[in-house]
Write a protein that holds these residues in place. Sequence first.
Motif, PDB file in Angstrom:
ATOM      1  N   PRO A 125      -8.700   8.226  13.870  1.00  9.59           N
ATOM      2  CA  PRO A 125      -8.649   7.543  12.577  1.00  9.59           C
ATOM      3  C   PRO A 125     -10.009   7.492  11.897  1.00  9.59           C
ATOM      4  O   PRO A 125     -11.038   7.813  12.489  1.00  9.59           O
ATOM      5  CB  PRO A 125      -8.198   6.138  12.978  1.00  9.59           C
ATOM      6  CG  PRO A 125      -8.830   5.937  14.330  1.00  9.59           C
ATOM      7  CD  PRO A 125      -8.810   7.289  14.996  1.00  9.59           C
TER       8      PRO A 125
ATOM      9  N   SER B 196     -11.544   2.537   7.810  1.00  5.33           N
ATOM     10  CA  SER B 196     -10.342   2.215   7.046  1.00  5.33           C
ATOM     11  C   SER B 196      -9.900   0.786   7.320  1.00  5.33           C
ATOM     12  O   SER B 196     -10.193   0.197   8.364  1.00  5.33           O
ATOM     13  CB  SER B 196      -9.212   3.175   7.400  1.00  5.33           C
ATOM     14  OG  SER B 196      -8.656   2.855   8.666  1.00  5.33           O
ATOM     15  N   ARG B 197      -9.151   0.216   6.388  1.00  5.97           N
ATOM     16  CA  ARG B 197      -8.670  -1.162   6.553  1.00  5.97           C
ATOM     17  C   ARG B 197      -7.740  -1.273   7.764  1.00  5.97           C
ATOM     18  O   ARG B 197      -7.828  -2.223   8.545  1.00  5.97           O
ATOM     19  CB  ARG B 197      -7.951  -1.602   5.285  1.00  5.97           C
ATOM     20  CG  ARG B 197      -7.504  -3.057   5.315  1.00  5.97           C
ATOM     21  CD  ARG B 197      -7.011  -3.490   3.949  1.00  5.97           C
ATOM     22  NE  ARG B 197      -6.614  -4.897   3.947  1.00  5.97           N
ATOM     23  CZ  ARG B 197      -6.243  -5.561   2.858  1.00  5.97           C
ATOM     24  NH1 ARG B 197      -6.228  -4.934   1.681  1.00  5.97           N
ATOM     25  NH2 ARG B 197      -5.887  -6.841   2.931  1.00  5.97           N
ATOM     26  N   ALA B 198      -6.848  -0.271   7.932  1.00  6.64           N
ATOM     27  CA  ALA B 198      -5.913  -0.296   9.061  1.00  6.64           C
ATOM     28  C   ALA B 198      -6.661  -0.276  10.392  1.00  6.64           C
ATOM     29  O   ALA B 198      -6.325  -1.014  11.319  1.00  6.64           O
ATOM     30  CB  ALA B 198      -4.947   0.880   8.971  1.00  6.64           C
ATOM     31  N   THR B 199      -7.679   0.573  10.494  1.00  3.50           N
ATOM     32  CA  THR B 199      -8.450   0.660  11.728  1.00  3.50           C
ATOM     33  C   THR B 199      -9.179  -0.633  12.001  1.00  3.50           C
ATOM     34  O   THR B 199      -9.186  -1.134  13.140  1.00  3.50           O
ATOM     35  CB  THR B 199      -9.446   1.826  11.647  1.00  3.50           C
ATOM     36  OG1 THR B 199      -8.733   3.055  11.444  1.00  3.50           O
ATOM     37  CG2 THR B 199     -10.262   1.938  12.923  1.00  3.50           C
TER      38      THR B 199
ATOM     39  N   MET C  96      -8.308  -3.503  11.215  1.00  9.65           N
ATOM     40  CA  MET C  96      -7.325  -4.513  11.601  1.00  9.65           C
ATOM     41  C   MET C  96      -6.714  -4.236  12.971  1.00  9.65           C
ATOM     42  O   MET C  96      -5.883  -5.003  13.452  1.00  9.65           O
ATOM     43  CB  MET C  96      -6.210  -4.587  10.554  1.00  9.65           C
ATOM     44  CG  MET C  96      -6.658  -5.116   9.204  1.00  9.65           C
ATOM     45  SD  MET C  96      -5.328  -5.056   7.972  1.00  9.65           S
ATOM     46  CE  MET C  96      -4.181  -6.264   8.642  1.00  9.65           C
TER      47      MET C  96
ATOM     48  N   MET D 143      -4.899  -1.555  13.721  1.00  9.60           N
ATOM     49  CA  MET D 143      -3.706  -0.707  13.585  1.00  9.60           C
ATOM     50  C   MET D 143      -4.121   0.720  13.239  1.00  9.60           C
ATOM     51  O   MET D 143      -3.660   1.297  12.259  1.00  9.60           O
ATOM     52  CB  MET D 143      -2.774  -1.275  12.520  1.00  9.60           C
ATOM     53  CG  MET D 143      -2.345  -2.710  12.761  1.00  9.60           C
ATOM     54  SD  MET D 143      -1.179  -3.308  11.500  1.00  9.60           S
ATOM     55  CE  MET D 143      -2.202  -3.217  10.024  1.00  9.60           C
ATOM     56  N   TYR D 144      -4.989   1.288  14.046  1.00  6.97           N
ATOM     57  CA  TYR D 144      -5.562   2.577  13.673  1.00  6.97           C
ATOM     58  C   TYR D 144      -4.534   3.697  13.621  1.00  6.97           C
ATOM     59  O   TYR D 144      -4.738   4.722  12.974  1.00  6.97           O
ATOM     60  CB  TYR D 144      -6.717   2.950  14.606  1.00  6.97           C
ATOM     61  CG  TYR D 144      -6.342   3.143  16.061  1.00  6.97           C
ATOM     62  CD1 TYR D 144      -5.860   4.363  16.518  1.00  6.97           C
ATOM     63  CD2 TYR D 144      -6.514   2.115  16.987  1.00  6.97           C
ATOM     64  CE1 TYR D 144      -5.540   4.550  17.860  1.00  6.97           C
ATOM     65  CE2 TYR D 144      -6.187   2.288  18.319  1.00  6.97           C
ATOM     66  CZ  TYR D 144      -5.701   3.511  18.754  1.00  6.97           C
ATOM     67  OH  TYR D 144      -5.381   3.705  20.077  1.00  6.97           O
ATOM     68  N   ASN D 145      -3.388   3.519  14.311  1.00  7.49           N
ATOM     69  CA  ASN D 145      -2.369   4.564  14.302  1.00  7.49           C
ATOM     70  C   ASN D 145      -1.700   4.721  12.939  1.00  7.49           C
ATOM     71  O   ASN D 145      -1.120   5.780  12.651  1.00  7.49           O
ATOM     72  CB  ASN D 145      -1.299   4.271  15.355  1.00  7.49           C
ATOM     73  CG  ASN D 145      -0.682   2.898  15.226  1.00  7.49           C
ATOM     74  OD1 ASN D 145      -1.390   1.914  15.040  1.00  7.49           O
ATOM     75  ND2 ASN D 145       0.632   2.824  15.314  1.00  7.49           N
ATOM     76  N   VAL D 146      -1.746   3.707  12.090  1.00  5.25           N
ATOM     77  CA  VAL D 146      -1.141   3.821  10.760  1.00  5.25           C
ATOM     78  C   VAL D 146      -2.192   4.021   9.670  1.00  5.25           C
ATOM     79  O   VAL D 146      -1.890   3.897   8.479  1.00  5.25           O
ATOM     80  CB  VAL D 146      -0.245   2.604  10.433  1.00  5.25           C
ATOM     81  CG1 VAL D 146       0.958   2.589  11.351  1.00  5.25           C
ATOM     82  CG2 VAL D 146      -1.003   1.284  10.537  1.00  5.25           C
ATOM     83  N   ASP D 147      -3.403   4.363  10.072  1.00  7.83           N
ATOM     84  CA  ASP D 147      -4.429   4.742   9.102  1.00  7.83           C
ATOM     85  C   ASP D 147      -3.973   6.011   8.386  1.00  7.83           C
ATOM     86  O   ASP D 147      -3.717   7.033   9.028  1.00  7.83           O
ATOM     87  CB  ASP D 147      -5.754   4.988   9.837  1.00  7.83           C
ATOM     88  CG  ASP D 147      -6.828   5.590   8.934  1.00  7.83           C
ATOM     89  OD1 ASP D 147      -6.694   5.518   7.699  1.00  7.83           O
ATOM     90  OD2 ASP D 147      -7.796   6.150   9.487  1.00  7.83           O
TER      91      ASP D 147
END
Length: 347
Positions: free
Chosen positions: A94, A98-101, A103, A105-109
């Motif tokens: 990822p 990124s915001r997802a990472t 948080m 939740m790096y798999n949905v980056d």
Amino acid sequence: MKSLVLEQKGELALRDLPIEKDEVLGPHDVRIKLHTVGICGSDVHYYTHGRIGPFVVNAPMILGHEASGTVIEVGSAVTTLKEGDRVCMEPGIPDPNSRATRMGMYNVDPKVRFWATPPVHGVLRPTVVHPEAFTFKLPETVSFAEAAMVEPLAVGVHAATKARIKPGDIALVMGAGPIGLVTALSALAAGCARVYVSDLDDAKLAIAASLGPITPINVTRQSAAEVILKDTDGWGVEVVFEATGSPRAAATIFEALCPGGCVVMIGGQPDPIAYDAGAAMIREARVENIFRYAHAFPRCVAMIGSGAIDVKPLITRTFQFDESVHAFEIAASAPSGDVKMQIELPQ
């Protein structure tokens, strides 16, 4: 270097494909000599269809993302790995900012770069450069073949984690393919007292039944919901894992689910599917969705290493690298009884 290249839909070749830009070793990277690579359903789907959803093969692409190998070179800032270490690799990288990472939740980056997902090359090739942070040292008790199963197992472990399994729960896994069976193993390891596995293939169901307290159900002869409701005095299972990717199967996800139970959607659905909102409502069902996995690889390595999970029965066929094209032809034919096929590279 010689690689297994998907030239276009339906056309594979073993040939040299220059990818020098992917082979530059950074300070936090390691260079890995590949040993074993599993054939995943997504690899086969790219071969047979040329695309998965928005990911389209528009240029030659190297296949393969379930892998193990040996570290042969380390970057200047690497501290946890050294030359000679046997490893498996998490294939999705990822964006660390990124915001997802951030948080967790790096798999949905949206910017994740995942092996063998266009335009990113996979690892059916001699070597790969990969970040230290996504490369995991293997215990001596874990073989290269088992290590190449960590990637699919991570999907099952992620699904079991999402389900919030409690000791003594009963689960239904819909689908006895590789992901269905690693999900069944993960559910048992998480505390399930019993797992039902439903499928169309008696040979795969026989493998499922050999893995532990698992009850196989061939849905061409029996209704999974009827069997389960009879066995549980009409109550049902606490967790249903949908691992077929079949719209017809997905339409039945609530039939065997107990009140307050959880459904975990694992199988990819290319189109919208029927969803019985009323059946979900009267059960107050919780529905979870997973996309690949996050934070699962170290757990998987540890469980295989300790013997808590045995993935060896799922490896049903092994090919040499020069047989790769033939291996994919066989995998695309979906032979009965085959669960996970793997390819070994020259050492």
